[in-house]
Design an enzyme around this catalytic site. Structure first.
Site, PDB file in Angstrom:
ATOM      1  CG  ASN A  42      -2.502  27.931 -18.398  1.00 25.08           C
ATOM      2  OD1 ASN A  42      -1.891  28.974 -18.565  1.00 25.08           O
ATOM      3  ND2 ASN A  42      -3.813  27.903 -18.272  1.00 25.08           N
ATOM      4  CB  ILE A  43       0.126  24.399 -23.225  1.00 23.38           C
ATOM      5  CG1 ILE A  43       1.381  25.251 -22.958  1.00 23.38           C
ATOM      6  CG2 ILE A  43      -0.084  24.197 -24.720  1.00 23.38           C
ATOM      7  CD1 ILE A  43       2.686  24.558 -23.295  1.00 23.38           C
ATOM      8  CD  GLU A  44      -6.968  26.299 -21.109  1.00 25.67           C
ATOM      9  OE1 GLU A  44      -7.779  26.729 -21.950  1.00 25.67           O
ATOM     10  OE2 GLU A  44      -7.086  26.510 -19.880  1.00 25.67           O
ATOM     11  CB  CYS A  53      -0.707  22.717 -14.955  1.00 25.77           C
ATOM     12  SG  CYS A  53      -2.340  22.104 -14.552  1.00 25.77           S
ATOM     13  CD  GLU A  55       1.203  24.842 -11.411  1.00 27.45           C
ATOM     14  OE1 GLU A  55       0.800  24.894 -12.595  1.00 27.45           O
ATOM     15  OE2 GLU A  55       0.466  24.977 -10.433  1.00 27.45           O
ATOM     16  CB  CYS A  86      -4.090  20.532 -10.482  1.00 27.04           C
ATOM     17  SG  CYS A  86      -2.931  19.685 -11.585  1.00 27.04           S
ATOM     18  CB  CYS A  89       1.001  20.264 -10.816  1.00 26.03           C
ATOM     19  SG  CYS A  89       0.614  20.731 -12.513  1.00 26.03           S
TER      20      CYS A  89
HETATM   21  N1  THU Z   1      -3.842  25.509 -14.255  1.00 27.01           N
HETATM   22  C1  THU Z   1      -2.494  25.674 -14.149  1.00 27.01           C
HETATM   23  O1  THU Z   1      -1.791  25.886 -15.143  1.00 27.01           O
HETATM   24  N2  THU Z   1      -1.948  25.605 -12.909  1.00 27.01           N
HETATM   25  C2  THU Z   1      -2.646  25.496 -11.745  1.00 27.01           C
HETATM   26  O2  THU Z   1      -2.061  25.476 -10.666  1.00 27.01           O
HETATM   27  C3  THU Z   1      -4.115  25.391 -11.799  1.00 27.01           C
HETATM   28  C4  THU Z   1      -4.709  25.202 -13.143  1.00 27.01           C
HETATM   29  C5  THU Z   1      -4.447  25.669 -15.588  1.00 27.01           C
HETATM   30  C6  THU Z   1      -4.967  24.427 -16.249  1.00 27.01           C
HETATM   31  C7  THU Z   1      -6.008  24.998 -17.193  1.00 27.01           C
HETATM   32  O3  THU Z   1      -5.373  25.421 -18.385  1.00 27.01           O
HETATM   33  C8  THU Z   1      -6.522  26.223 -16.461  1.00 27.01           C
HETATM   34  O4  THU Z   1      -5.553  26.543 -15.493  1.00 27.01           O
HETATM   35  C9  THU Z   1      -7.875  26.033 -15.811  1.00 27.01           C
HETATM   36  O5  THU Z   1      -7.876  24.920 -15.010  1.00 27.01           O
END
Ligand code: THU
Length: 130
Positions: A42-44, A53, A55, A86, A89
């Protein structure tokens, strides 16, 4: 690739997560129909909504390298509960491979496998367009 090896690739990607805001680190590994594997984390973003996310990072890497069909994807998180993809995804997966499997790995390395069709029943993709 064995399921164990694919899961390990997803777990390894947790270290690459860029998650300074949620501190929720996620790794993913997608297996293409030819057996090749692409990983993601995941890259915020400080503006929050551009967050990607793990995925989708993995799937978009694969698509950008010419792969459009997937067998399965692993999502690994550091929680006791299994972390399911989510809705966004799930929809991205539905675009390419409605019959793929989603494998979730928890912090103990336990796994749960669920078909995408079960995670996103009545899903919409190109076959539903006129
Ligand atoms: N996130 C994912 O990368 N994959 C998931 O299946 C659930 C959520 C990430 C998004 C965000 O960076 C962090 O988790 C919190 O929601």
């Amino acid at each position: 690739m064995t399921t164990e090896d694919l899961c390990q690739k997803a777990v390894d990607m947790i270290e690459r997560a860029y998650a300074p805001y949620s501190r929720f680190r996620v790794g993913a590994a997608v297996e293409c129909d030819d057996g090749s594997v692409y990983t993601g984390c995941n890259i915020e973003n400080a503006a929050f909504t551009p967050t990607c996310c793990a995925e989708r990072t993995a799937i978009f890497k694969a698509v950008s390298e010419g792969h459009l069909r997937f067998r399965r994807i692993v999502v690994a998180a550091e929680t006791e509960e299994f972390t399911a993809p989510c809705g966004v995804c799930r929809q991205v997966m539905m675009e390419f491979s409605p019959d793929m499997d989603v494998i979730m790995v928890n912090r103990e390395g336990r796994t749960q496998t669920v078909p995408l069709r079960k995670l996103l029943p009545y899903g919409f993709n190109s076959e539903n367009l006129l």
